[in-house]
Design a protein around this motif. Structure first.
Motif, PDB file in Angstrom:
ATOM      1  N   THR A 165       0.854  -1.191   0.000  1.00 49.49           N
ATOM      2  CA  THR A 165       0.000   0.000   0.000  1.00 49.49           C
ATOM      3  C   THR A 165       0.890   1.242   0.000  1.00 49.49           C
ATOM      4  O   THR A 165       2.109   1.152   0.130  1.00 49.49           O
ATOM      5  N   GLU A 166       0.269   2.402  -0.112  1.00 44.41           N
ATOM      6  CA  GLU A 166       1.002   3.667  -0.072  1.00 44.41           C
ATOM      7  C   GLU A 166       0.758   4.386   1.249  1.00 44.41           C
ATOM      8  O   GLU A 166       0.710   5.612   1.303  1.00 44.41           O
ATOM      9  N   ILE A 167       0.637   3.608   2.308  1.00 43.59           N
ATOM     10  CA  ILE A 167       0.333   4.188   3.607  1.00 43.59           C
ATOM     11  C   ILE A 167       1.423   5.146   4.075  1.00 43.59           C
ATOM     12  O   ILE A 167       1.171   6.101   4.813  1.00 43.59           O
ATOM     13  N   GLY A 168       2.655   4.922   3.653  1.00 44.10           N
ATOM     14  CA  GLY A 168       3.750   5.791   4.074  1.00 44.10           C
ATOM     15  C   GLY A 168       4.072   6.898   3.096  1.00 44.10           C
ATOM     16  O   GLY A 168       4.992   7.691   3.328  1.00 44.10           O
ATOM     17  N   ALA A 169       3.309   6.991   2.010  1.00 44.16           N
ATOM     18  CA  ALA A 169       3.597   8.001   0.990  1.00 44.16           C
ATOM     19  C   ALA A 169       3.193   9.393   1.485  1.00 44.16           C
ATOM     20  O   ALA A 169       2.268   9.547   2.269  1.00 44.16           O
ATOM     21  N   HIS A 170       3.898  10.390   1.002  1.00 44.09           N
ATOM     22  CA  HIS A 170       3.585  11.792   1.303  1.00 44.09           C
ATOM     23  C   HIS A 170       3.598  12.066   2.802  1.00 44.09           C
ATOM     24  O   HIS A 170       2.823  12.885   3.308  1.00 44.09           O
ATOM     25  N   SER A 171       4.456  11.375   3.526  1.00 43.98           N
ATOM     26  CA  SER A 171       4.464  11.504   4.988  1.00 43.98           C
ATOM     27  C   SER A 171       4.977  12.865   5.431  1.00 43.98           C
ATOM     28  O   SER A 171       5.948  13.388   4.894  1.00 43.98           O
ATOM     29  N   ILE A 172       4.290  13.447   6.406  1.00 42.64           N
ATOM     30  CA  ILE A 172       4.745  14.682   7.032  1.00 42.64           C
ATOM     31  C   ILE A 172       5.272  14.296   8.407  1.00 42.64           C
ATOM     32  O   ILE A 172       4.495  14.032   9.325  1.00 42.64           O
ATOM     33  N   SER A 173       6.574  14.242   8.560  1.00 45.63           N
ATOM     34  CA  SER A 173       7.169  13.731   9.783  1.00 45.63           C
ATOM     35  C   SER A 173       7.209  14.785  10.879  1.00 45.63           C
ATOM     36  O   SER A 173       6.991  15.981  10.644  1.00 45.63           O
ATOM     37  N   MET A 174       7.493  14.326  12.091  1.00 41.13           N
ATOM     38  CA  MET A 174       7.663  15.238  13.217  1.00 41.13           C
ATOM     39  C   MET A 174       8.812  16.202  12.938  1.00 41.13           C
ATOM     40  O   MET A 174       8.730  17.390  13.274  1.00 41.13           O
ATOM     41  N   ALA A 175       9.858  15.699  12.324  1.00 43.61           N
ATOM     42  CA  ALA A 175      11.021  16.542  12.016  1.00 43.61           C
ATOM     43  C   ALA A 175      10.653  17.635  11.022  1.00 43.61           C
ATOM     44  O   ALA A 175      11.040  18.800  11.175  1.00 43.61           O
ATOM     45  N   ALA A 176       9.904  17.272   9.993  1.00 45.77           N
ATOM     46  CA  ALA A 176       9.477  18.262   9.000  1.00 45.77           C
ATOM     47  C   ALA A 176       8.555  19.300   9.634  1.00 45.77           C
ATOM     48  O   ALA A 176       8.639  20.499   9.331  1.00 45.77           O
ATOM     49  N   ALA A 177       7.690  18.841  10.520  1.00 44.16           N
ATOM     50  CA  ALA A 177       6.792  19.766  11.214  1.00 44.16           C
ATOM     51  C   ALA A 177       7.578  20.729  12.096  1.00 44.16           C
ATOM     52  O   ALA A 177       7.216  21.910  12.223  1.00 44.16           O
ATOM     53  N   ALA A 178       8.649  20.247  12.719  1.00 48.73           N
ATOM     54  CA  ALA A 178       9.481  21.105  13.563  1.00 48.73           C
ATOM     55  C   ALA A 178      10.097  22.232  12.739  1.00 48.73           C
ATOM     56  O   ALA A 178      10.165  23.397  13.180  1.00 48.73           O
ATOM     57  N   HIS A 329      -4.962   8.825   3.312  1.00 46.41           N
ATOM     58  CA  HIS A 329      -6.165   8.146   3.776  1.00 46.41           C
ATOM     59  C   HIS A 329      -6.691   7.131   2.763  1.00 46.41           C
ATOM     60  O   HIS A 329      -7.359   6.165   3.143  1.00 46.41           O
ATOM     61  N   ALA A 330      -6.399   7.352   1.497  1.00 44.25           N
ATOM     62  CA  ALA A 330      -6.881   6.409   0.486  1.00 44.25           C
ATOM     63  C   ALA A 330      -6.288   5.025   0.686  1.00 44.25           C
ATOM     64  O   ALA A 330      -6.896   4.017   0.310  1.00 44.25           O
ATOM     65  N   ALA A 331      -5.092   4.951   1.279  1.00 42.71           N
ATOM     66  CA  ALA A 331      -4.436   3.652   1.481  1.00 42.71           C
ATOM     67  C   ALA A 331      -4.870   2.981   2.776  1.00 42.71           C
ATOM     68  O   ALA A 331      -4.596   1.793   2.981  1.00 42.71           O
ATOM     69  N   VAL A 332      -5.565   3.719   3.642  1.00 39.16           N
ATOM     70  CA  VAL A 332      -5.917   3.169   4.955  1.00 39.16           C
ATOM     71  C   VAL A 332      -6.863   1.988   4.826  1.00 39.16           C
ATOM     72  O   VAL A 332      -6.675   0.951   5.477  1.00 39.16           O
ATOM     73  N   SER A 333      -7.912   2.121   3.997  1.00 40.02           N
ATOM     74  CA  SER A 333      -8.882   1.031   3.878  1.00 40.02           C
ATOM     75  C   SER A 333      -8.229  -0.241   3.355  1.00 40.02           C
ATOM     76  O   SER A 333      -8.561  -1.353   3.800  1.00 40.02           O
ATOM     77  N   GLN A 334      -7.275  -0.098   2.448  1.00 41.51           N
ATOM     78  CA  GLN A 334      -6.563  -1.268   1.931  1.00 41.51           C
ATOM     79  C   GLN A 334      -5.722  -1.908   3.033  1.00 41.51           C
ATOM     80  O   GLN A 334      -5.698  -3.143   3.180  1.00 41.51           O
ATOM     81  N   ALA A 335      -5.050  -1.076   3.815  1.00 44.49           N
ATOM     82  CA  ALA A 335      -4.237  -1.589   4.916  1.00 44.49           C
ATOM     83  C   ALA A 335      -5.111  -2.275   5.969  1.00 44.49           C
ATOM     84  O   ALA A 335      -4.753  -3.332   6.498  1.00 44.49           O
ATOM     85  N   GLU A 336      -6.262  -1.683   6.266  1.00 41.46           N
ATOM     86  CA  GLU A 336      -7.160  -2.262   7.264  1.00 41.46           C
ATOM     87  C   GLU A 336      -7.673  -3.629   6.813  1.00 41.46           C
ATOM     88  O   GLU A 336      -7.833  -4.539   7.633  1.00 41.46           O
ATOM     89  N   ALA A 337      -7.933  -3.779   5.511  1.00 37.87           N
ATOM     90  CA  ALA A 337      -8.417  -5.063   4.998  1.00 37.87           C
ATOM     91  C   ALA A 337      -7.357  -6.147   5.169  1.00 37.87           C
ATOM     92  O   ALA A 337      -7.659  -7.284   5.551  1.00 37.87           O
ATOM     93  N   ILE A 338      -6.100  -5.803   4.896  1.00 35.30           N
ATOM     94  CA  ILE A 338      -5.002  -6.752   5.076  1.00 35.30           C
ATOM     95  C   ILE A 338      -4.895  -7.141   6.548  1.00 35.30           C
ATOM     96  O   ILE A 338      -4.769  -8.318   6.901  1.00 35.30           O
TER      97      ILE A 338
END
Length: 460
Positions: A165-178, A329-338
């Motif tokens: 899945t693309e659950i980790g794609a486009h991640s906004i990390s704590m470091a980037a937020a800092a 969020h689009a990848a969440v439902s796929q991850a939840e099914a797995i």
């Protein structure tokens, strides 16, 4: 076997509550030993298994106990230990606690490892933290068959979800937020001096993001100068001025820096109100951004009340991060099914383990029958009896003994119990004869006509 996950996280409690429940990594093995001893009262088959996961966003206790009288008893014992070990009143902790038994505990472990329960949706750091927690539990001798299997399956599911899945794609990390929070106060980080307090994984990640903005100067303050110098050398290799100094020198040098990012494992604040007030005087009220990523917090909360100080905690960063999660969020439902499918697989394995004692008893019973008939046959052979007669007698004896219990139970059953046995016994003995079909057919008819009849008119 009872499984339980009991915990507190960023969904259920603010940082000022979470920091009171966090465990010092140096004493985690000692805590595991104490937890297992405390839970021994709900297990009749040795010490329960246990693992403690403690991060800036969560503290969770994973437990597995044999012969626990009830899930409620296991929950009560675990909750009591957590409150007592952290010296908290149960009433202050209870509103923030979640308790997840059996399949819910398995599902939660899978979701945590996959980053579905994280402040940063899909982040990968939690998987490493969970692996560290399991490694610590293993070193403490707190892992057994059940939790070991649970976590091995958990890591496999996390790998599968992240790979498919693309659950980790486009991640906004704590470091980037800092970095983004700092840029709200200082338009150009390239003109600022940045201090990192600590030298762990989170600080290293933050340093990477800040160094990309080419700050004027970077310094690392750490308890051990050697580890801080390693990070400073890595930053300097990117043509950014960097140094390291001992944490004990912090009071005299804090005023030199515009942005402070702190993340240590200290159980007490290392930056106090007085220290910051002194630094502000020396800076002539020039503003400072302070980003506290530690739980328990490294900065005293009262610092936030000072003018010219912009203090942010992990919860503040979390608010910023949540605004950028829509693309994942689009990848969440796929991850939840797995995850849901893999939870079913694990619970099937767990339920199968519950039959192991019964299987062992059956095997031991069969072995006793074999020994009895074998000894009887050996005695007859020693007397000179015909070997063929001896073998036939031994086979007949084994058959009779093996079937005796089942046939006796069937003959003395009636009603619904008899119908259940008629369906079950052929499966256990792998019989599919016409006699069975005939018996089952008539039993079905008899059951439908005489559902309230408790007499046994069809004894075999």
């Amino acid at each position: 076997m009872k499984l339980l996950t009991l915990g507190i996280n960023h969904h259920t409690a603010p940082v000022d509550v979470r920091e009171k429940v966090a465990f010092d990594p140096e004493y985690l093995q000692e805590a595991l030993h104490d937890l297992r001893q405390h839970l021994s009262g709900v297990s009749q088959s040795g010490l329960p298994e246990a693992t403690i996961l403690s991060t800036c966003n969560r503290t969770e206790l994973y437990c597995a106990a044999n012969d626990a009288d009830s899930a409620t008893l296991l929950h009560s014992a675990t909750f009591d230990w957590l409150a007592k070990s952290q010296q908290l009143a149960p009433s202050s902790l209870e509103p923030h606690i979640y308790s997840l038994p059996q399949s819910d505990a398995v599902r939660h472990a899978f979701r945590v490892a996959c980053g579905l329960d994280s402040m940063v949706l899909g982040e990968t750091q939690i998987l490493g933290q969970m692996k560290d927690a399991v490694r610590t539990a293993n070193q403490a001798g707190a892992l057994g068959t059940y939790l070991n299997q649970l976590f091995q399956k958990t890591f496999a599911v996390a790998k599968e979800v992240r790979g498919s899945t693309e659950i980790g794609a486009h991640s906004i990390s704590m470091a980037a937020a800092a970095v983004r929070l700092s840029e709200r106060i200082f338009e150009k980080i390239a003109e600022q001096r940045v201090l990192f307090i600590g030298a762990g994984d989170m600080i290293s990640l933050c340093a990477t993001h800040f160094v990309a903005r080419r700050p004027k100067q970077v310094a690392i303050a750490n308890r051990t100068i050697e580890r801080g110098q390693e990070l400073a050398d890595a930053i300097a290799s990117q043509n950014v001025e960097a140094e390291s100094f001992k944490l004990s020198d912090l009071p005299s040098r804090l005023h030199e820096f515009d942005i402070i990012v702190s993340c240590t494992a200290s159980s007490l604040p290392i930056i106090g109100l007085g220290m910051v007030e002194s630094a502000l005087k020396q800076r002539r009220r020039k503003p400072m951004v302070m980003i506290d990523l530690a739980v328990p917090r490294d900065c005293e909360p009262e610092i936030a009340r000072l003018n010219d100080i912009y203090l942010y905690t992990v919860d503040d960063l979390g608010v910023m991060i949540q605004t950028g999660t829509s693309m994942r969020h689009a990848a969440v439902s796929q991850a939840e099914a797995i995850i849901e499918d893999r939870v079913g697989n694990f619970m099937h394995w767990l339920n199968g383990r519950n039959t192991v004692p019964l299987i062992q008893d059956l095997q031991q019973h069969g072995e006793r029958l074999r020994q009895i008939e074998l000894e009887r046959a050996m005695k007859r052979l020693m007397r000179g009896d015909d070997p063929q007669d001896v073998l036939n007698a031994m086979a007949q004896g084994l058959t009779n003994k093996f079937l005796h219990g089942s046939l006796h139970t069937l003959q003395h059953s009636n009603g619904a119990e008899r119908d259940s046995l008629i369906k079950l016994l052929p499966k256990l003995f792998s019989t599919h004869s016409s006699a069975y079909s005939h018996t089952y057919h008539h039993a079905e008819q008899d059951s439908s006509k005489h559902t309230n009849d408790t007499s046994d008119k069809n004894d075999l």
